[in-house]
Scaffold this motif. Structure first.
Motif, mmCIF file in Angstrom:
data_model
loop_
_atom_site.group_PDB
_atom_site.id
_atom_site.type_symbol
_atom_site.label_atom_id
_atom_site.label_comp_id
_atom_site.label_asym_id
_atom_site.label_seq_id
_atom_site.Cartn_x
_atom_site.Cartn_y
_atom_site.Cartn_z
ATOM 1 N N GLN A 30 -8.161 -16.230 9.555
ATOM 2 C CA GLN A 30 -7.064 -17.164 9.301
ATOM 3 C C GLN A 30 -5.727 -16.524 9.643
ATOM 4 O O GLN A 30 -5.452 -15.397 9.264
ATOM 5 C CB GLN A 30 -7.063 -17.596 7.832
ATOM 6 C CG GLN A 30 -6.081 -18.726 7.535
ATOM 7 C CD GLN A 30 -6.183 -19.209 6.097
ATOM 8 O OE1 GLN A 30 -5.312 -18.918 5.286
ATOM 9 N NE2 GLN A 30 -7.246 -19.943 5.778
ATOM 10 N N SER A 39 -9.557 -23.134 10.363
ATOM 11 C CA SER A 39 -9.193 -21.856 9.746
ATOM 12 C C SER A 39 -9.439 -21.817 8.246
ATOM 13 O O SER A 39 -8.907 -20.943 7.561
ATOM 14 C CB SER A 39 -7.711 -21.549 10.024
ATOM 15 O OG SER A 39 -6.877 -22.554 9.480
ATOM 16 N N GLY A 89 -3.727 -16.984 15.818
ATOM 17 C CA GLY A 89 -4.179 -18.373 15.787
ATOM 18 C C GLY A 89 -3.831 -19.107 17.063
ATOM 19 O O GLY A 89 -4.626 -19.930 17.562
#
Length: 470
Positions: free
Chosen positions: A73, A83, A148
Motif C-alpha cells: 500500500q 491497495s 502506487g
C-alpha cells in the motif's frame, strides 16, 4: 513450519521493523483497511510499516513462509480497491510510506532516484530544485505515492506529451514474492540485454512484487506556460481542435482535457469559490495546457494567433486565456474538483482510439438512455490520449442510488460500446478488486493464460496482493 498465531506473527514482525511500526489497534488500522472511495473494506492481521528495502524483504519472506497474503500500500488513493485487504485469507498490509527518501538527483543524466513511499508532489519539488521537470501530474499528487503510481501505471493530465508512468521509469528496485531483492536501478535509456523486466512490475498492482525504489526520467524545466479554457459544440469538435492545435503548435501542447457542461455545473455547486470561466453556457469545454522552453510572450502570442484562427473557422465557440499563474491554477482547480463534485455514481475509466471518442460518447449516451431513461452521464477526462472518465448517475440522489445497485447492468451497456470500438475497460486506474472478474470477458483466453503463467512463475505461493488483477 507451523503456522504462527496472530500474536506470534505480530511479535515476529515487531522484531523485524520495531513494535511501533506494527499497527494493531482498530483506530490505527481503519485508514489502511478501507479504500479511498469507501467501496472496499476488510480486516487483516495488522499493518507493517518498514523503513527500508531490507525490512520490506524480511517482512515479505516471513509472510511468504507463513502463506500469509501481502497487500502493498502506498497513499491508498486508488479507485479500484487494489491497495486494501480482501478478507479472503490471512493478510498483512505492508505500508511503504516510510520509504520516502530522494536517493539521488542526476541533472546531467536527467534522472531522479526515489523510494516508493515518496509522495508524487515531493518528487516534482525535488526535480524543480534541480531546475528539471517531472511530468507525472494528477489530482491526488499531494497524497499518492510513486510506488502506487508505478504499480497502477498512472496516467494523469500530461500523458498527451510525456506518456504514462511506464514511460517515465528507467529502472526499478523490487522485492520479489519470496523476499529476494531485484536491483534494477539503472538510469539507462538504452539497454538491449534481454527481457525488460521492469515492465512486468509496472501496472501489475503489486501482484508480482513490491516496488521499493525507481529511477525516473526528468526533463528540461519549461520556461513558459499558457493555459486556455475553450468552449465547443461537441466532443467531435474537440477531437478536430486537438488535431489542429497539435499540427500548429506541436509538442507545445502538453494537456488537453475534455469537460462536459454537466461536470462544470457540478463543480460550481461543490467547490467553494469556483466560477464559470466564460460566463455564457456552452455544452462542452476543453482545458488545454501549453509549455515551451522559450519566451512566455512568444508562446502566448503564438497561441492567441492559433486560437483566433480556430474561432474564425468555427472550430471553437469561445476561449479564455489565463493571464496569471493564479488564473491558471483556478482553471485547473475546476478540472481537479470534478471527481469529488460527482462522487456517487457508476464510474468508468475507459479508453478508445482518440478518433473514436465522439462515437463512444454518442453511442453510450444513447444506449444508456434507452435502458435507463433520464440517465445523466458526467463525461470528462484526457481526450488527448483517448482516456475518458465516463460516470453515470440520475437526476436525484435516490434514483442514483438505485442505479448504483444496478451497476453491472450499466457496465454491460458501456463496455459493449468500448469493445465494439476496440477500447479498454481500464485506461489508468487498474483492475484491483473492482474489475478482477469483469476483465475475464474482455481479454482473450491466450492473454489470460500468459498473465497467469507470469504470476505462477514469480509468485507460485500466490501471496502477493491476493484477489487483485487475477
Amino acid at each position: 513450519m507451523n503456522p504462527l498465531s496472530r500474536s506470534e506473527l505480530i511479535d515476529a514482525l515487531a522484531q523485524l521493523v520495531g513494535s511501533a511500526q506494527v499497527l494493531t489497534e482498530a483506530r490505527d488500522l481503519a485508514p489502511y483497511f478501507t479504500d479511498w472511495r469507501k467501496q472496499y473494506s476488510a480486516n487483516a492481521e495488522c499493518v507493517v510499516r518498514p523503513a527500508n528495502t531490507g525490512e520490506v524483504s524480511r517482512v515479505v519472506e516471513l509472510c511468504a513462509n507463513q502463506d500469509i497474503g501481502i497487500v502493498p500500500q502506498g497513499g491508498n488513493t486508488g479507485l479500484c480497491g487494489g491497495s486494501v485487504p480482501t478478507g479472503m485469507r490471512r493478510e498483512v498490509v505492508v505500508s511503504l510510506s516510510r520509504l520516502n527518501r530522494i536517493r539521488e538527483v542526476d541533472p546531467l543524466n536527467n534522472t531522479i532516484t526515489v523510494e516508493a513511499g515518496c509522495v508524487l508532489a515531493a518528487v516534482q519539488t525535488a526535480a524543480e530544485g534541480a531546475m528539471r521537470f517531472f511530468p507525472l501530474s494528477l489530482a491526488a499528487e499531494g497524497s499518492c505515492q510513486i510506488g502506487g503510481n508505478l504499480s497502477t501505471n498512472a496516467g494523469g493530465v500530461n500523458v498527451l506529451r510525456f506518456g504514462n508512468t511506464r514511460e517515465q521509469a528507467l529502472g526499478l528496485e523490487v522485492v520479489l514474492p519470496d523476499g529476494r531483492v531485484w536491483n534494477g536501478l539503472r538510469g539507462l535509456r538504452k539497454d538491449n540485454t534481454g527481457y525488460d523486466l521492469k515492465q512486468l512490475f509496472i501496472g501489475a498492482e503489486g501482484s508480482l512484487g513490491i516496488i521499493t525504489a525507481a529511477v525516473l526520467k526528468l526533463y528540461p524545466k519549461p520556461e513558459a506556460s499558457a493555459t486556455a479554457w475553450i468552449a465547443l459544440n461537441s466532443p467531435r469538435e474537440a477531437v478536430g481542435l486537438l488535431a489542429s492545435l497539435r499540427g500548429q503548435l506541436g509538442d507545445r501542447l502538453v494537456a488537453f482535457e475534455l469537460v462536459s457542461r454537466r461536470c462544470l455545473e457540478a463543480v460550481l455547486v461543490h467547490a467553494r469559490g469556483s466560477s464559470d470561466p466564460l460566463g455564457d453556457v456552452h455544452p462542452w469545454y476543453v482545458l488545454a495546457e501549453f509549455a515551451d522552453c522559450g519566451s512566455a510572450d512568444a508562446l502566448r502570442a503564438n497561441l492567441e494567433r492559433v486560437l483566433v484562427g480556430c474561432a474564425e473557422s468555427a472550430a471553437l465557440r469561445d476561449a479564455a486565456l489565463a493571464h496569471s499563474a493564479a488564473q491558471a491554477r483556478a482553471l485547473w482547480r475546476i478540472r481537479e474538483s470534478i471527481p469529488e463534485a460527482q462522487f456517487s455514481n457508476v464510474k468508468h475509466d475507459i479508453s478508445v482510439p482518440v478518433s473514436r471518442l465522439p462515437e463512444f460518447i454518442e453511442r453510450s449516451d444513447a444506449a444508456l438512455e434507452r435502458r435507463f431513461p433520464g440517465v445523466t452521464p458526467y463525461t470528462f477526462g484526457h481526450i488527448g490520449d483517448g482516456n475518458l472518465h465516463y460516470n453515470v448517475g440520475m437526476p436525484d440522489a435516490a434514483a442514483t442510488a438505485a442505479l448504483i445497485a444496478r451497476r453491472s447492468e450499466v457496465n454491460a451497456v458501456v463496455y459493449e460500446v468500448v469493445d465494439a470500438l476496440g477500447g479498454s475497460i481500464s485506461a489508468e486506474h487498474g483492475l484491483g478488486q473492482l474489475k478482477r472478474e469483469e476483465i475475464l470477458a474482455h481479454k482473450s483466453a491466450l492473454e489470460l493464460e500468459m498473465m497467469r503463467a507470469i504470476k505462477r512463475a514469480l509468485d507460485p505461493r500466490q501471496v502477493m496482493n491476493p484477489g487483485k488483477v487475477l
